[in-house]
Structures are given as structure tokens and as C-alpha cells.
Design a protein around this motif. Structure first.
Motif, PDB file in Angstrom:
ATOM      1  N   ARG A 224     136.403  -2.897  42.404  1.00 49.39           N
ATOM      2  CA  ARG A 224     136.685  -1.470  42.252  1.00 49.39           C
ATOM      3  C   ARG A 224     135.746  -0.640  43.114  1.00 49.39           C
ATOM      4  NH1 ARG A 224     134.794   1.999  38.529  1.00 49.39           N
ATOM      5  NH2 ARG A 224     133.899   0.264  37.361  1.00 49.39           N
ATOM      6  N   ALA A 225     134.497  -1.098  43.249  1.00 50.06           N
ATOM      7  CA  ALA A 225     133.560  -0.415  44.146  1.00 50.06           C
ATOM      8  C   ALA A 225     134.017  -0.535  45.589  1.00 50.06           C
ATOM      9  CB  ALA A 225     132.159  -1.018  43.984  1.00 50.06           C
ATOM     10  N   TYR A 226     134.500  -1.706  45.992  1.00 53.87           N
ATOM     11  CA  TYR A 226     135.010  -1.886  47.354  1.00 53.87           C
ATOM     12  C   TYR A 226     136.171  -0.926  47.619  1.00 53.87           C
ATOM     13  CZ  TYR A 226     132.476  -6.390  47.433  1.00 53.87           C
ATOM     14  OH  TYR A 226     131.520  -7.376  47.396  1.00 53.87           O
ATOM     15  N   TYR A 227     137.071  -0.850  46.656  1.00 53.40           N
ATOM     16  CA  TYR A 227     138.230   0.046  46.774  1.00 53.40           C
ATOM     17  C   TYR A 227     137.777   1.499  46.929  1.00 53.40           C
ATOM     18  CZ  TYR A 227     141.891   3.069  44.802  1.00 53.40           C
ATOM     19  OH  TYR A 227     142.780   4.090  44.567  1.00 53.40           O
ATOM     20  N   LEU A 228     136.846   1.928  46.098  1.00 54.63           N
ATOM     21  CA  LEU A 228     136.389   3.317  46.134  1.00 54.63           C
ATOM     22  C   LEU A 228     135.691   3.651  47.441  1.00 54.63           C
ATOM     23  CD1 LEU A 228     135.014   3.667  42.486  1.00 54.63           C
ATOM     24  CD2 LEU A 228     137.053   4.768  43.436  1.00 54.63           C
ATOM     25  N   VAL A 242     125.551  -0.734  51.784  1.00 55.65           N
ATOM     26  CA  VAL A 242     125.572  -0.156  50.443  1.00 55.65           C
ATOM     27  C   VAL A 242     125.447  -1.277  49.408  1.00 55.65           C
ATOM     28  CG1 VAL A 242     126.893   1.202  48.778  1.00 55.65           C
ATOM     29  CG2 VAL A 242     127.059   1.729  51.220  1.00 55.65           C
ATOM     30  N   ASN A 243     124.464  -1.164  48.532  1.00 55.37           N
ATOM     31  CA  ASN A 243     124.331  -2.117  47.431  1.00 55.37           C
ATOM     32  C   ASN A 243     125.474  -1.946  46.441  1.00 55.37           C
ATOM     33  OD1 ASN A 243     121.895  -3.126  48.389  1.00 55.37           O
ATOM     34  ND2 ASN A 243     120.641  -1.853  47.050  1.00 55.37           N
ATOM     35  N   VAL A 244     125.990  -3.060  45.943  1.00 53.09           N
ATOM     36  CA  VAL A 244     126.957  -3.029  44.850  1.00 53.09           C
ATOM     37  C   VAL A 244     126.374  -3.882  43.729  1.00 53.09           C
ATOM     38  CG1 VAL A 244     129.322  -3.501  44.118  1.00 53.09           C
ATOM     39  CG2 VAL A 244     128.871  -2.763  46.471  1.00 53.09           C
ATOM     40  N   CYS A 245     125.936  -3.210  42.663  1.00 52.69           N
ATOM     41  CA  CYS A 245     125.181  -3.918  41.623  1.00 52.69           C
ATOM     42  C   CYS A 245     125.121  -3.080  40.357  1.00 52.69           C
ATOM     43  CB  CYS A 245     123.771  -4.228  42.118  1.00 52.69           C
ATOM     44  SG  CYS A 245     122.853  -2.770  42.662  1.00 52.69           S
ATOM     45  N   SER A 246     124.670  -3.682  39.271  1.00 53.84           N
ATOM     46  CA  SER A 246     124.571  -2.978  37.990  1.00 53.84           C
ATOM     47  C   SER A 246     123.296  -2.163  37.885  1.00 53.84           C
ATOM     48  CB  SER A 246     124.621  -3.990  36.839  1.00 53.84           C
ATOM     49  OG  SER A 246     123.422  -4.765  36.796  1.00 53.84           O
ATOM     50  N   GLY A 247     122.253  -2.579  38.596  1.00 57.30           N
ATOM     51  CA  GLY A 247     120.961  -1.920  38.490  1.00 57.30           C
ATOM     52  C   GLY A 247     120.158  -2.370  37.289  1.00 57.30           C
ATOM     53  N   GLU A 248     120.594  -3.447  36.633  1.00 55.03           N
ATOM     54  CA  GLU A 248     119.906  -3.962  35.460  1.00 55.03           C
ATOM     55  C   GLU A 248     119.577  -5.440  35.645  1.00 55.03           C
ATOM     56  OE1 GLU A 248     122.269  -3.267  32.031  1.00 55.03           O
ATOM     57  OE2 GLU A 248     122.297  -1.075  32.264  1.00 55.03           O
ATOM     58  N   GLU A 298     130.840   3.544  38.260  1.00 54.95           N
ATOM     59  CA  GLU A 298     130.065   3.056  37.125  1.00 54.95           C
ATOM     60  C   GLU A 298     130.694   1.744  36.671  1.00 54.95           C
ATOM     61  OE1 GLU A 298     127.355   4.096  35.691  1.00 54.95           O
ATOM     62  OE2 GLU A 298     127.090   6.123  36.510  1.00 54.95           O
ATOM     63  N   PRO A 299     129.900   0.756  36.279  1.00 58.59           N
ATOM     64  CA  PRO A 299     130.497  -0.488  35.772  1.00 58.59           C
ATOM     65  C   PRO A 299     131.237  -0.249  34.464  1.00 58.59           C
ATOM     66  CG  PRO A 299     128.099  -0.494  35.485  1.00 58.59           C
ATOM     67  CD  PRO A 299     128.423   0.695  36.315  1.00 58.59           C
ATOM     68  N   LEU A 300     132.379  -0.914  34.295  1.00 57.07           N
ATOM     69  CA  LEU A 300     133.194  -0.759  33.095  1.00 57.07           C
ATOM     70  C   LEU A 300     133.091  -1.959  32.153  1.00 57.07           C
ATOM     71  CD1 LEU A 300     136.468   0.718  34.672  1.00 57.07           C
ATOM     72  CD2 LEU A 300     134.514   1.953  33.699  1.00 57.07           C
ATOM     73  N   TYR A 301     132.667  -3.099  32.666  1.00 58.88           N
ATOM     74  CA  TYR A 301     132.601  -4.321  31.863  1.00 58.88           C
ATOM     75  C   TYR A 301     131.155  -4.619  31.475  1.00 58.88           C
ATOM     76  CZ  TYR A 301     137.394  -5.318  33.368  1.00 58.88           C
ATOM     77  OH  TYR A 301     138.746  -5.262  33.595  1.00 58.88           O
TER      78      TYR A 301
END
Length: 318
Positions: A224-228, A242-248, A298-301
């Protein structure tokens, strides 16, 4: 809108294709494998491209006229990169180079938006005090895989600066979810657990380093991040990463504990030193500020839901 996905039959490619189809895209895909009879190809047009031949790639691009290219094809295993360094660079660097060169020579050069997939492995041996890791962190890759992906990021910058290509390079951190092949921590743990539940192996699970802390994100949130990133209308940072990650940060031990809690039988855990990486970083989390500022992603899962979906997917394969 028309999207071309290289490596469409892979773990991430399948999830991305499904998401794009759900959003009304016409999806074309390429794969090194013959997947014409696979169920997940429904709704996707497979196209044949000889990635060893730049002219053939140009011909396909001129014919297909994609609005977006998601370049997912490549060698995705850190472990395998230590065994086959040359093959890793061939798959990750040379293939990307030929694709970008073909775009420059194609009729879609000025219109197509391109996303290349790197990895958090590009950061490598970072200073633990610099967590979470922003994109500006100096790259210090410690594996052949990480080096190959860092090279792809530099190619992206070059093709934007030299030819004006609208291309962005993503650095996903650990992505997990249903359908991931063996060789990754969640899929390996889950597969062993399901085999134990079926009675196919003794009630012992073999694990590597459980103390390491990693940044895990569901693959469905990743795509979903790739799509956006490519579908947004505002001007973005072309040529950048661009980082794609949860940050946790999540300890691998916690992953195992959750999976064991989803199991119906008691299991003994044994540590196997052979599963440890030659070079491992204790704590590794990403900074997703840039991604959120560009896309409002924002992550949804949550982790429990993802791990439950992984286990259930494997159980349903029996």
C-alpha cells in the motif's frame, strides 16, 4: 491506469498485484518462472521480457505503455547472497540497469513513474545510537545483498539527475505476511510449527538469534505504501530513497512467543548456531517520517493479526 510489475509471481509481487487490481488498475507482470497456470495470475496479463536484451525491454515498454513500473524482480535473500555474490549482482544491479536504460530509450520516458525496491540492508553496520534510522544515514552495507541494493539506489539517483526519470527507491525493512517463502524468520518459525501440528516432525523448533530486534511490517501495508508513493499527485522526491517501515522495534523472541501462543501443542525451542548470520546487528529500526509526510501512510495490520494470518495460510495449505 496501467501498471507493470517485474517479479509479479514473488511474495511481494502477488500482494501488490492484488492491491492494484482492487484499486482498478490494469496490471501486467513479468516473471522468471512459468506461472501461466497459477491461480494468483487471474486478472493479470503476463508479458515476456528478455531482461538480457535492452532493445527487447524497450519494445515491450513501447507496446504496453505503462503509467507505472514497480520493479520488484531480483534476488531477495541475504543468506543466498553470501553463496552467490555474482548472481546477486546480476539479478539486482544489472537487471535494474538495463530496465532504467530501456526506459530512457522508450516512448514512455517522460510520463512513466518507476519504483525500485531496495532494502534496509543498505544501512548495514549502523551506530546503535542513531536509531531510528533516517534515509540520510550513511550507508554501510555488510552483506553482498545490501551492497547490491545500495548500488540500485545510486543508479536511481543517477537516472533522475542525468535523464529526468521519475523514479523513487524504497528501502523496506523486514516485511512479513501470508505467502512468504522459507528462508525468513517468520515463515521459517511458522512452517515448523504447522509441521509439528500435523505430526510431520518432532515437537522441537529450531531457531537462530532470538535477541535481535527488528522493524516488522505486514506485506499488505508495504504494498500500500508502494501504491501511494507512485499514485500521489503532489510532486515528490524523485531520485531519492524512502524508508518503508513501522518505526517500531520487535524482538525476534516476541515473534516466536506469539506464534507459539497460536499453536495447539507444546513445543520445545532449541537454538541452532548455524542459523546465526555472519554479521548481525542487535537493534535495527527505521524512521518512516519521510514516507508519512509524502503519503499520509499508516500501517493497518498489527503484529498479532499478521502472524495469525501467516499461520492460518499455512494450515489451509494442507
Amino acid at each position: 491506469m496501467k501498471a507493470l510489475i517485474t517479479g509479479v509471481t514473488g511474495f511481494v509481487g502477488q500482494h501488490l498485484a492484488s492491491y492494484l487490481l482492487m484499486n482498478g488498475y490494469y496490471v501486467l507482470g513479468t516473471s522468471r518462472h512459468n506461472a501461466n497456470n497459477e491461480q494468483f495470475i487471474e486478472g493479470i496479463e503476463l508479458v515476456n521480457i528478455d531482461f538480457d536484451n535492452t532493445a527487447d525491454i524497450v519494445k515491450v515498454l513501447d507496446t504496453v505503455q505503462p503509467d507505472f513500473i514497480y520493479h520488484l524482480a531480483g534476488q531477495s535473500s541475504v543468506k543466498d547472497s553470501w553463496v552467490d555474490k555474482e548472481g546477486t549482482f546480476q539479478s539486482n544491479v544489472n537487471l535494474t540497469l538495463r530496465l532504467l536504460e530501456a526506459v530512457v530509450s522508450s516512448s514512455v520516458k517522460d510520463t512513466v513513474k518507476i519504483l525500485t525496491v531496495g532494502s534496509s540492508e543498505e544501512y548495514g553496520g549502523i551506530d546503535a545510537n542513531s536509531e531510528p534510522i533516517p534515509e540520510s544515514t550513511q550507508l554501510k552495507p555488510t552483506s553482498p545483498y545490501g551492497i547490491s541494493k545500495a548500488t540500485v539506489g545510486m543508479l536511481v539517483r543517477h537516472y533522475y539527475m542525468a535523464y529526468g526519470l521519475k523514479v523513487v527507491h524504497v528501502r523496506p525493512f523486514n516485511h512479513i505476511g501470508p505467502g512468504q517463502r522459507m528462508g525468513f524468520v517468520v515463515s521459517d518459525f511458522s512452517n515448523q510449527i504447522v509441521e509439528i501440528e500435523r505430526g510431520d516432525r518432532d515437537r522441537v523448533i529450531s531457531v537462530g538469534n532470538l535477541s535481535a530486534q527488528r522493524d516488522f511490517t505486514d506485506v499488505r501495508d508495504i504494498v500500500r505504501a508502494y501504491y501511494l508513493l507512485l499514485s500521489q499527485e503532489v510532486e515528490m522526491c524523485w531520485g531519492e530513497s524512502v524508508n518503508v517501515c513501522s518505526g517500531e522495534a520487535t524482538p525476534v523472541q516476541s515473534i516466536l512467543d506469539i506464534l507459539l501462543s497460536l499453536c495447539s501443542v507444546s513445543i520445545e525451542v532449541k537454538v541452532d548456531q548455524n542459523k546465526f548470520r555472519p554479521i548481525d546487528v542487535p537493534l535495527f529500526i527505521g524512521d518512516n517520517t519521510k514516507l508519512k509526510s509524502l503519503t499520509d501512510w499508516e500501517p493497518l495490520y498489527n503484529l498479532e493479526q499478521t502472524l495469525n494470518d501467516v499461520i492460518e495460510n499455512l494450515r489451509n495449505q494442507s
